[in-house]
Each structure stands twice: as C-alpha cells, then as structure tokens.
Design an enzyme around this catalytic site. Structure first.
Site, PDB file in Angstrom:
ATOM      1  N   SER A 127      81.242 -10.447  20.179  1.00 53.00           N
ATOM      2  CA  SER A 127      81.294  -9.362  21.169  1.00 53.00           C
ATOM      3  C   SER A 127      82.506  -9.499  22.080  1.00 53.00           C
ATOM      4  CB  SER A 127      80.022  -9.394  22.019  1.00 53.00           C
ATOM      5  OG  SER A 127      80.143  -8.511  23.110  1.00 53.00           O
TER       6      SER A 127
ATOM      7  N   TYR B  85      84.650  -2.237  22.724  1.00 50.56           N
ATOM      8  CA  TYR B  85      84.483  -0.889  23.248  1.00 50.56           C
ATOM      9  C   TYR B  85      85.873  -0.426  23.639  1.00 50.56           C
ATOM     10  CZ  TYR B  85      79.585  -2.363  23.849  1.00 50.56           C
ATOM     11  OH  TYR B  85      78.319  -2.832  23.647  1.00 50.56           O
TER      12      TYR B  85
ATOM     13  N   LYS C 199      80.740   1.058  14.693  1.00 47.02           N
ATOM     14  CA  LYS C 199      79.350   0.614  14.832  1.00 47.02           C
ATOM     15  C   LYS C 199      78.598   1.580  15.730  1.00 47.02           C
ATOM     16  CE  LYS C 199      76.619  -3.322  16.519  1.00 47.02           C
ATOM     17  NZ  LYS C 199      76.200  -2.901  17.864  1.00 47.02           N
TER      18      LYS C 199
ATOM     19  N   HIS D 139      71.996   0.209  18.275  1.00 51.75           N
ATOM     20  CA  HIS D 139      72.295  -0.790  19.309  1.00 51.75           C
ATOM     21  C   HIS D 139      71.029  -1.600  19.653  1.00 51.75           C
ATOM     22  CE1 HIS D 139      75.912  -1.234  22.122  1.00 51.75           C
ATOM     23  NE2 HIS D 139      75.122  -2.208  22.508  1.00 51.75           N
TER      24      HIS D 139
HETATM   25  C1  FMN Z   1      71.345  -8.851  24.360  1.00 50.98           C
HETATM   26  C2  FMN Z   1      72.123  -7.911  23.482  1.00 50.98           C
HETATM   27  C3  FMN Z   1      73.467  -7.694  23.734  1.00 50.98           C
HETATM   28  C4  FMN Z   1      74.199  -6.847  22.912  1.00 50.98           C
HETATM   29  N1  FMN Z   1      75.536  -6.704  23.124  1.00 50.98           N
HETATM   30  C5  FMN Z   1      76.267  -5.916  22.305  1.00 50.98           C
HETATM   31  C6  FMN Z   1      77.673  -5.823  22.469  1.00 50.98           C
HETATM   32  O1  FMN Z   1      78.266  -6.469  23.314  1.00 50.98           O
HETATM   33  N2  FMN Z   1      78.348  -4.987  21.623  1.00 50.98           N
HETATM   34  C7  FMN Z   1      77.716  -4.278  20.642  1.00 50.98           C
HETATM   35  O2  FMN Z   1      78.354  -3.530  19.904  1.00 50.98           O
HETATM   36  N3  FMN Z   1      76.380  -4.374  20.453  1.00 50.98           N
HETATM   37  C8  FMN Z   1      75.656  -5.179  21.253  1.00 50.98           C
HETATM   38  N4  FMN Z   1      74.306  -5.304  21.042  1.00 50.98           N
HETATM   39  C9  FMN Z   1      73.682  -4.620  19.885  1.00 50.98           C
HETATM   40  C10 FMN Z   1      73.717  -5.510  18.633  1.00 50.98           C
HETATM   41  O3  FMN Z   1      75.020  -5.588  18.123  1.00 50.98           O
HETATM   42  C11 FMN Z   1      72.837  -4.964  17.508  1.00 50.98           C
HETATM   43  O4  FMN Z   1      73.170  -3.611  17.262  1.00 50.98           O
HETATM   44  C12 FMN Z   1      71.343  -5.098  17.781  1.00 50.98           C
HETATM   45  O5  FMN Z   1      71.047  -6.263  18.503  1.00 50.98           O
HETATM   46  C13 FMN Z   1      70.591  -5.119  16.455  1.00 50.98           C
HETATM   47  O6  FMN Z   1      69.238  -5.107  16.672  1.00 50.98           O
HETATM   48  P1  FMN Z   1      68.302  -6.426  16.652  1.00 50.98           P
HETATM   49  O7  FMN Z   1      68.531  -7.123  17.936  1.00 50.98           O
HETATM   50  O8  FMN Z   1      66.946  -5.805  16.522  1.00 50.98           O
HETATM   51  O9  FMN Z   1      68.677  -7.257  15.432  1.00 50.98           O
HETATM   52  C14 FMN Z   1      73.556  -6.157  21.848  1.00 50.98           C
HETATM   53  C15 FMN Z   1      72.200  -6.388  21.602  1.00 50.98           C
HETATM   54  C16 FMN Z   1      71.480  -7.261  22.397  1.00 50.98           C
HETATM   55  C17 FMN Z   1      70.030  -7.511  22.073  1.00 50.98           C
END
Ligand code: FMN
Length: 331
Positions: free
Chosen positions: A93, A116, A207, A231
């Site tokens: 990230s 982003y 994404k 997300h």
């Molecule tokens: C705590 C947390 C922080 C996240 N931070 C980002 C991020 O910085 N950038 C991003 O594109 N997605 C972020 N996501 C989304 C994840 O990339 C991903 O789409 C998602 O966690 C997938 O679902 P899952 O947690 O059920 O496996 C985040 C998700 C969580 C849970």
C-alpha cells in the site's frame, strides 16, 4: 472459518489495541458488504469433474492485496509481511508504514506498488519514481475511492491519527504533500490513467472495478489488468459481494486482460471458486493482517501455507482444472 485462520484472528483480536483491531476489521456504513463478501462464497458450490487423469500443476493463484499501516499490527510492519512471501506477490500500500524501498529489499517475492492518484500530479509522479527505483514490478491504481469511505467504527473511536512514531512513509518529504498522513482522495478520469501510463513503463493495473462497462473501458485504455474489488466492504456499502460481481467483468474483458478478485477470500476453496469463475488470482486482505498481528512473518506464512494447501487439494479433488460450468449456487 478454518481453525488455523480462526486461531490467528482470535489471537490478533487479543493482542491488538481494540481501536486498531476495529480499523482492520471494520467496513463502511452498516457493514452489509463486509458480511456479504464472505457470505457470497458460502452460497457457491463446486461440481467436481471425474476421470480426467493427471492434474495440471495447480500453482498458487493468490496475491496479498494492499492494506494500510502494517506497523499497527506488528512492530516490523510491512517488513514482516514482505519476508513471508516465498514467491507470492505483495501489493504494498501507498499507505505503508515502511518505505517501499525497504519493503522490496526485505521481500521474498515480487512487490507491486498500490497508489491513489493524488491531486498534485507531481506527488503522483514522485510516488511512481519511488516505486520504480525500489524495484516494484507493477503499479496498482485504486479507483474505487473518489472520497474516503465512512467507517463507523473509526468514527466512533475518533481514530484519525496514527500513533506517535508511525507514518505513511511513502509520503515523506514529497513536494506538494503537506504531512506524513497526507494521502488525498479525489475524483479522477480515464485521462488521468492515460497520463500515468505515459510516464512509466511499469504495467498499470486498476483496483476497484465492479461494473462490466468500466472493465471494457479499462481494456481500451490498455491497462495490464483489473481487480474486481469493493475494497473489502470499506467504500460504498451498497455494492454487491465482490465474487458476485466477478463473472460479468470476466465476460466483459473476454480474456484480453487478467482479472483478480478480492474481498471475503478466507480459504483455498474460496480461491478455487474465484478461479473457476474466471479470476486469474484471488487477493487477500484481512487474513494477512490477522497472521501478521498474531505472529509476524510466521503468521503471514501460516496464512499463505494454509491457502496454498487447501487450494491445491480442492483442485486435485476437481480433476485438475476449474471452469465456470463447475460452479453452482446452493439451493
Ligand atoms: C485495514 C485495511 C486497509 C486497507 N488499505 C487499503 C489501501 O491502502 N489501498 C487499497 O487499495 N486497498 C486497501 N484495502 C482494501 C484491500 O486491498 C482489499 O481490497 C480488501 O481488504 C479485500 O478484502 P478482505 O479483507 O476481505 O480480503 C484495505 C483493507 C483493509 C481491511
């Protein structure tokens, strides 16, 4: 839930500050989508094929989706995650608490950089250069966040600052960015994707695609691939479960670019369902955070080993290959 993952999750909840646990575990709005992402997999079943002889090499079509602030989970943060890869791709990230160069240096697998787009193009460009110099092999632009998601748990806790000593390190000293947590969300257009592609030779993935029409436009704009993702239920709490949105996107791109699925993947069986529905890989977010919080690199390794073992077992049970006709909805 698989007992190994349940154990890691329970340990993570026990060791984490409850505010930070809720940041990791929570979703947007009423957390309908958060729950649906997992529930949708339970509604799907596989019809195995038989007598197909020797199985193909099932491989391990899993990558680690980008999640912010790993040092909230473990003191070694993204370094611990990166050391556990053993060939698996880590999408790191932009909001990492370790600089991307250090993540790549520690990694035992390929590292892609998630970003982003930022309102100041100089900031976006500087991030791209940092990722290139570090040795990242792809960029992943997250496009489902024109504004921040509303996370009720974070609002209730008043969680909007990192603890002292932690920062979004990739933002450090960037021209145009005022502070270390100064990641901005803003609405962009396809022209901005073209502009990004014009300044880098790295493959650019998108994404956060859910609508099949957007997947078609993504192909037209020559992106390397798309993530079907909501997300992890953290943006709009009105969208379908990620796996339910997958087949239409797979049909729309018609094999022209790879499609990754993330959201609610909690087992090798879930990975198999996503692959059968046409995903080239499944991404995991929270399971990695639970492993990391519970036991650092070892915990992340246990999560990956579990999914690899389960996935390969399911593929062997299904005659070596997975295809859409093998997926049925439970009655
Ligand atoms: C705590 C947390 C922080 C996240 N931070 C980002 C991020 O910085 N950038 C991003 O594109 N997605 C972020 N996501 C989304 C994840 O990339 C991903 O789409 C998602 O966690 C997938 O679902 P899952 O947690 O059920 O496996 C985040 C998700 C969580 C849970």
């Amino acid at each position: 839930m698989n007992p190994v993952l349940a154990e890691l999750h329970d340990k993570a909840r026990a060791v984490l500050d409850p505010v930070h646990y809720d940041f990791f575990a929570g979703g947007a709005g009423d957390e309908v989508v958060l729950a649906e992402n997992e529930a949708a997999f339970r509604r799907l079943a596989l019809l195995p094929r038989v007598l197909r002889g020797k199985e193909d090499d099932a491989g391990f079509p899993v990558l680690i989706s980008p999640t912010a602030f790993h040092r909230l989970a473990h003191p070694d943060g993204e370094l611990a995650t990166a050391r556990a890869l053993d060939g698996t791709v880590l999408v790191s990230s932009m909001a990492a608490t370790v600089p991307i160069a250090d993540v790549v240096a520690a990694a035992t697998g390929p590292v892609w950089f998630q970003l982003y787009l930022q309102p100041g193009f100089d900031v976006t460009e500087a991030l791209v250069r940092r990722a290139e110099r570090a040795g990242c092999t792809a960029l992943v632009v997250t496009v489902d966040s024109p504004v921040f998601g509303r996370h009720r748990r974070d609002i209730e806790h008043g969680f909007h600052e990192l603890p002292a000593g932690l920062a979004a390190e990739n933002m450090r000293d960037l021209a145009g960015a005022g502070g270390l947590r100064d990641i901005e969300m803003a609405p962009f257009t396809w022209d901005d994707i073209d502009r990004l592609r014009s300044i880098t030779s790295l493959p650019v993935w998108l994404k956060g695609i859910l609508h099949p029409a957007d997947a078609v436009v993504a192909v037209e704009h020559e992106v390397a691939g798309v993530f079907v993702s909501n997300h992890g239920g953290r943006q709009l709490d009105l969208v379908p479960a990620a796996v339910d949105a997958l087949p239409a996107v797979v049909d729309a791109v018609a094999g022209r670019i790879p499609v990754v699925l993330d959201g609610g993947v909690r087992s090798g069986g879930d990975v198999a369902l996503a692959v059968a529905l046409g995903a080239s890989a499944a991404g995991i977010g929270r399971p990695v955070l639970w492993g990391l919080a519970a036991d650092g690199s070892n915990g992340v390794r246990r999560v990956l080993d579990l999914l690899r073992d389960e996935f390969q077992h399911v593929v062997a049970m299904c005659g070596g290959r997975l295809s859409r006709d093998m997926v049925v909805v439970r009655c």
